[in-house]
Design an enzyme around this catalytic site. Structure first.
Site, mmCIF file in Angstrom:
data_model
loop_
_atom_site.group_PDB
_atom_site.id
_atom_site.type_symbol
_atom_site.label_atom_id
_atom_site.label_comp_id
_atom_site.label_asym_id
_atom_site.label_seq_id
_atom_site.Cartn_x
_atom_site.Cartn_y
_atom_site.Cartn_z
ATOM 1 N N LYS A 11 78.127 29.182 64.909
ATOM 2 C CA LYS A 11 78.398 29.892 63.551
ATOM 3 C C LYS A 11 77.114 30.532 63.067
ATOM 4 O O LYS A 11 75.995 30.027 63.687
ATOM 5 C CB LYS A 11 79.073 29.056 62.621
ATOM 6 C CG LYS A 11 80.435 28.605 62.999
ATOM 7 C CD LYS A 11 80.894 27.534 61.829
ATOM 8 C CE LYS A 11 82.367 27.067 62.412
ATOM 9 N NZ LYS A 11 83.111 26.184 61.533
ATOM 10 N N TYR A 51 90.715 33.674 60.352
ATOM 11 C CA TYR A 51 90.912 32.399 59.534
ATOM 12 C C TYR A 51 92.113 32.571 58.592
ATOM 13 O O TYR A 51 92.325 31.566 57.565
ATOM 14 C CB TYR A 51 89.638 31.979 58.542
ATOM 15 C CG TYR A 51 88.688 31.602 59.309
ATOM 16 C CD1 TYR A 51 88.718 30.275 60.123
ATOM 17 C CD2 TYR A 51 87.354 32.168 59.572
ATOM 18 C CE1 TYR A 51 87.535 29.681 60.690
ATOM 19 C CE2 TYR A 51 86.295 31.485 60.469
ATOM 20 C CZ TYR A 51 86.662 30.640 60.852
ATOM 21 O OH TYR A 51 85.301 29.881 61.672
ATOM 22 N N ASN A 114 78.817 24.358 59.351
ATOM 23 C CA ASN A 114 79.171 23.104 60.170
ATOM 24 C C ASN A 114 78.762 23.652 61.782
ATOM 25 O O ASN A 114 79.249 22.938 62.713
ATOM 26 C CB ASN A 114 80.277 22.342 60.075
ATOM 27 C CG ASN A 114 81.568 23.355 60.286
ATOM 28 O OD1 ASN A 114 81.501 24.449 60.731
ATOM 29 N ND2 ASN A 114 82.701 22.517 60.388
ATOM 30 N N HIS A 117 82.352 26.054 65.793
ATOM 31 C CA HIS A 117 83.975 26.018 65.923
ATOM 32 C C HIS A 117 84.563 25.513 67.178
ATOM 33 O O HIS A 117 83.998 25.892 68.173
ATOM 34 C CB HIS A 117 84.461 27.358 65.539
ATOM 35 C CG HIS A 117 86.047 27.503 65.772
ATOM 36 N ND1 HIS A 117 86.834 27.153 64.531
ATOM 37 C CD2 HIS A 117 86.745 27.942 66.784
ATOM 38 C CE1 HIS A 117 88.206 27.368 65.262
ATOM 39 N NE2 HIS A 117 88.043 27.797 66.491
ATOM 40 N N GLU A 128 92.444 32.772 70.058
ATOM 41 C CA GLU A 128 91.349 32.894 69.440
ATOM 42 C C GLU A 128 90.147 33.745 70.554
ATOM 43 O O GLU A 128 89.388 34.435 70.261
ATOM 44 C CB GLU A 128 90.645 31.611 68.771
ATOM 45 C CG GLU A 128 91.265 31.175 67.881
ATOM 46 C CD GLU A 128 90.827 29.729 67.510
ATOM 47 O OE1 GLU A 128 91.589 29.216 66.349
ATOM 48 O OE2 GLU A 128 90.057 29.200 68.023
HETATM 49 P P1 CMP Z 1 86.235 24.885 61.410
HETATM 50 O O1 CMP Z 1 87.332 23.944 61.628
HETATM 51 O O2 CMP Z 1 85.610 25.703 62.546
HETATM 52 O O3 CMP Z 1 87.220 26.468 60.925
HETATM 53 C C1 CMP Z 1 87.551 26.096 59.613
HETATM 54 C C2 CMP Z 1 86.439 26.098 58.731
HETATM 55 O O4 CMP Z 1 86.625 25.892 57.166
HETATM 56 C C3 CMP Z 1 85.934 24.604 59.134
HETATM 57 O O5 CMP Z 1 85.316 24.698 60.426
HETATM 58 C C4 CMP Z 1 84.575 24.602 58.163
HETATM 59 O O6 CMP Z 1 83.694 25.306 58.251
HETATM 60 C C5 CMP Z 1 85.633 25.193 56.901
HETATM 61 N N1 CMP Z 1 86.165 24.083 56.073
HETATM 62 C C6 CMP Z 1 87.006 23.153 56.150
HETATM 63 N N2 CMP Z 1 87.152 22.398 55.215
HETATM 64 C C7 CMP Z 1 86.431 22.867 54.212
HETATM 65 C C8 CMP Z 1 86.069 22.389 53.019
HETATM 66 N N3 CMP Z 1 86.656 21.277 52.281
HETATM 67 N N4 CMP Z 1 85.014 22.937 52.485
HETATM 68 C C9 CMP Z 1 84.361 23.923 52.711
HETATM 69 N N5 CMP Z 1 84.656 24.477 53.910
HETATM 70 C C10 CMP Z 1 85.448 23.902 54.973
#
Ligand code: CMP
Length: 139
Positions: A11, A51, A114, A117, A128
């Site tokens: 990311k 998303y 984070n 992905h 994807e």
């Molecule tokens: P990912 O699982 O890659 O794809 C969906 C993303 O949404 C996830 O990573 C996080 O980056 C984001 N995400 C999920 N839950 C939260 C949350 N509670 N607050 C902010 N971002 C979130």
């Protein structure tokens, strides 16, 4: 034994912080073969489509803004049990809950930013991967 595929994105936070090489090294060392790989940047429309499943969530706009603010590395990875093994390698969505040694424990800063992905099913891995790569870009 049969192999299968998952899809990943390093990311914008991971790219900005100079972690592309370290993360790809961990992916290689964990036995994944790189099937497709590129540096790219999603548009707002791309991120909203990618998303779409999260579009009712309170963090949706922040997620779209974050994922479009700079380049990402998109990749398709191949390994036996790829989806599950890759999710183990990256760790929990929230880095505060991620196991020691996982990519998110090492490189992520928050649940929103984070670092990486990983697809959550074989079906989504295929969707994807096809979102980001044409057949001519998969090897
Ligand atoms: P990912 O699982 O890659 O794809 C969906 C993303 O949404 C996830 O990573 C996080 O980056 C984001 N995400 C999920 N839950 C939260 C949350 N509670 N607050 C902010 N971002 C979130």
């Amino acid at each position: 034994m049969a192999t299968n595929r998952t899809f990943t994105m390093l990311k914008p936070d991971a790219v900005e912080n100079g972690h592309i090489g370290a993360i790809l090294e961990k992916i290689n060392a964990s036995g994944f073969r790189i099937v497709a790989l590129k540096l790219t940047q999603m548009t707002i429309a791309d991120a909203q489509a990618f998303y779409a499943i999260h579009n009712e969530r309170p963090f949706f706009n922040d997620l779209v803004e974050f994922m479009t603010r700079g380049p990402i590395v998109a990749a398709i990875l191949e390994k036996e049990n790829a989806v599950e093994d890759f999710r183990t390698l990256i760790g929990a969505t929230n880095p505060a809950e991620a196991a020691e040694g996982t990519i998110r424990k090492l490189f992520a800063t928050s649940i929103g930013e984070n670092a990486v992905h990983g697809s959550d099913s074989d079906e989504n891995a295929a969707i994807e991967g096809a979102f980001h790569f044409s057949g001519r870009e998969m090897f």
